[in-house]
Design an enzyme around this catalytic site. Structure first.
Site, PDB file in Angstrom:
ATOM      1  N   TYR A  34       0.689  -1.130   0.036  1.00 44.69           N
ATOM      2  CA  TYR A  34      -0.075  -0.091  -0.037  1.00 44.69           C
ATOM      3  C   TYR A  34       1.071   1.230  -0.165  1.00 44.69           C
ATOM      4  O   TYR A  34       0.269   2.250  -0.347  1.00 44.69           O
ATOM      5  CB  TYR A  34      -0.950   0.175   1.184  1.00 44.69           C
ATOM      6  N   LYS A  43       3.393 -15.233   1.652  1.00 45.88           N
ATOM      7  CA  LYS A  43       3.422 -16.204   0.625  1.00 45.88           C
ATOM      8  C   LYS A  43       5.068 -16.376   0.312  1.00 45.88           C
ATOM      9  O   LYS A  43       5.486 -15.824  -0.713  1.00 45.88           O
ATOM     10  CB  LYS A  43       2.688 -15.497  -0.498  1.00 45.88           C
ATOM     11  N   ASP A  68      -2.864 -17.973   1.634  1.00 43.54           N
ATOM     12  CA  ASP A  68      -4.260 -18.581   0.881  1.00 43.54           C
ATOM     13  C   ASP A  68      -4.575 -19.707   1.968  1.00 43.54           C
ATOM     14  O   ASP A  68      -5.808 -19.984   2.115  1.00 43.54           O
ATOM     15  CB  ASP A  68      -3.828 -19.054  -0.468  1.00 43.54           C
ATOM     16  N   ASP A 117      -5.254  -7.119   5.856  1.00 47.63           N
ATOM     17  CA  ASP A 117      -6.419  -6.225   5.624  1.00 47.63           C
ATOM     18  C   ASP A 117      -7.670  -7.236   5.286  1.00 47.63           C
ATOM     19  O   ASP A 117      -8.606  -7.276   5.631  1.00 47.63           O
ATOM     20  CB  ASP A 117      -5.994  -5.482   4.309  1.00 47.63           C
ATOM     21  N   ASP A 175     -10.671  -8.866   7.932  1.00 44.68           N
ATOM     22  CA  ASP A 175     -12.071  -8.718   7.815  1.00 44.68           C
ATOM     23  C   ASP A 175     -12.745  -9.956   7.792  1.00 44.68           C
ATOM     24  O   ASP A 175     -13.913 -10.473   8.139  1.00 44.68           O
ATOM     25  CB  ASP A 175     -12.207  -8.115   6.469  1.00 44.68           C
TER      26      ASP A 175
END
Ligand code: NAD
Length: 369
Positions: free
Chosen positions: A142, A193, A226, A250, A254
């Protein structure tokens, strides 16, 4: 005990409504001598834009830097949607996070027994769930450079963002996660990852090195992001503390949040570096937004904001007994079937924002003898 300075920025929409209930609790705790907080207030978001032409003035920013902790409501609303990007309400919040260097975002996913039925997962999977997600907040894709959209010689356009982490950025957020784990179940899952990203490989190596050097008493597991997403909806109770980067955090926070049922129940904390003397900058806020659809109607659930205040007691001031007292009061009120509209269920008693505040205060008085 000298008074600690708390800055309250209630913001827009339901922000001031839910914050009113927190202020009643602060007054009650101060009155009982459980805390000694000096509270001041300021504007952030759309209300600050209306008053000053900016979503956060330099003066309020400085007060946030000087405060022992900041408690925020919510910002935004349709009346400010068409403002220039540079003065949108959310810019006030982003500036607070950036200037206070709040690099660690703590998002608990806690299922209250009384609300376990509200989860989208089966009761037996989420009953007693208590996960803490620690998300890196000021680095990664970001913020990484280079970024932008460019036009190529052949006329095609290309969008670029860069995922980048340094060792110190990884270590400081991992330290927060390990320290938290020591006070909880002593287990950390570090999520990246590493199979396809060099930044993920560095993340994995640095977290492991830190654990081996300083936190041998904490159990560490590495997990690909994942897989973590899958495991969160498969067997969420396997997790205690999850530490991960800005982007994966992020998404995963959620996802974990929704295991708990309602947006109106979710608190958060964002912590900065150690300033010495046990002090670190910190901002506490509910996860929900300003909920313009119910603002001004005494319908908002104040518990996310109240539980954010409980996190402040715990993490900024080490007031564990007082935080436990408030958490217990919330638990008891829910067990007694008292509900705002967002968490209403058959056979329960529906109350408004004020009514929930009344119930928490009555329960606090009862518990405190
Ligand atoms: P929202 O979180 O404000 O609302 C989503 C839904 O959840 C709405 O139906 C709302 O009524 C409900 N809800 C939220 N909090 C609730 C509570 N405490 N009690 C009961 N119901 C609750 O998200 P949105 O509608 O996408 O955004 C509304 C505004 O808030 C936008 O301007 C957005 O930019 C802003 N926003 C701010 C923050 C923040 O301040 N941190 C976060 C998200 C969105």
């Amino acid at each position: 005990m000298t008074a600690k300075n708390i800055l309250i920025l209630a913001g827009d929409g339901i922000g001031p409504e839910v914050m009113t209930q927190v202020k009643r609790i602060i007054d009650w705790m101060n009155g009982k001598g459980l805390t000694n907080f000096a509270v001041s207030e300021g504007l952030v978001g759309g209300c600050s834009y209306d008053a000053h032409g900016t979503p956060l003035t330099d003066e309020t920013m400085q007060r946030a830097m000087d405060a022992d902790a900041v408690l925020l409501g919510a910002v935004g609303g349709p009346q400010w949607d068409n403002l220039d990007f540079s003065v949108k309400p959310e810019r006030g919040l982003l500036r607070l996070r950036k200037d206070m260097e709040l690099f660690a975002n703590l998002r608990p996913a806690l299922v209250f027994d009384a609300l376990a039925e509200a989860s989208s997962l089966k009761l037996e999977l989420v009953k007693g769930l208590d996960i803490m997600i620690v998300r890196e907040l000021t680095g990664g894709v970001y913020f990484g450079q280079p970024r932008g959209i460019e036009t190529l010689p052949n006329g095609e356009r290309r969008g670029i963002n860069t995922q980048v982490y340094t060792t110190s950025e990884i270590i400081r957020v991992a330290e927060v996660a390990f320290d938290l784990a020591r006070k909880r179940g002593s287990r950390v899952h570090s999520v990246e990852k590493a199979n396809v990203m060099e930044s993920g490989l560095l993340w994995r190596e640095e977290v492991q090195k830190l654990r081996d050097a300083k936190y041998q008493d904490v159990h560490l597991e590495h997990m690909y992001a994942d897989n973590c997403a899958m495991q969160l909806v498969r067997t969420p109770r396997q997790f205690d503390v999850i530490v991960t980067d800005n982007l994966f955090g992020d998404l995963l926070s959620d996802c974990a949040a929704m295991l708990t049922g309602s947006l109106g129940m979710l608190p958060s904390a964002s912590l900065g570096g150690d300033l010495g003397g046990g002090k670190r900058r910190a901002l506490y806020e509910p996860v929900h937004g300003s909920a313009p659809d119910i603002a001004g109607q005494n319908k908002a659930n104040p518990l996310a904001c109240i539980l954010s205040y409980s996190m402040m007691l715990r993490y900024s001031f080490g007031l564990l007994k007082e935080a436990d007292l408030l958490d217990q009061a919330a638990q008891n009120v829910l067990n007694a079937g008292i509900r705002t509209g967002d968490i209403m269920a058959a056979g329960c008693t529906q109350v408004g924002t004020d009514g929930m505040g009344d119930a928490i205060l009555a329960e606090l008085s009862k518990l405190n003898g």
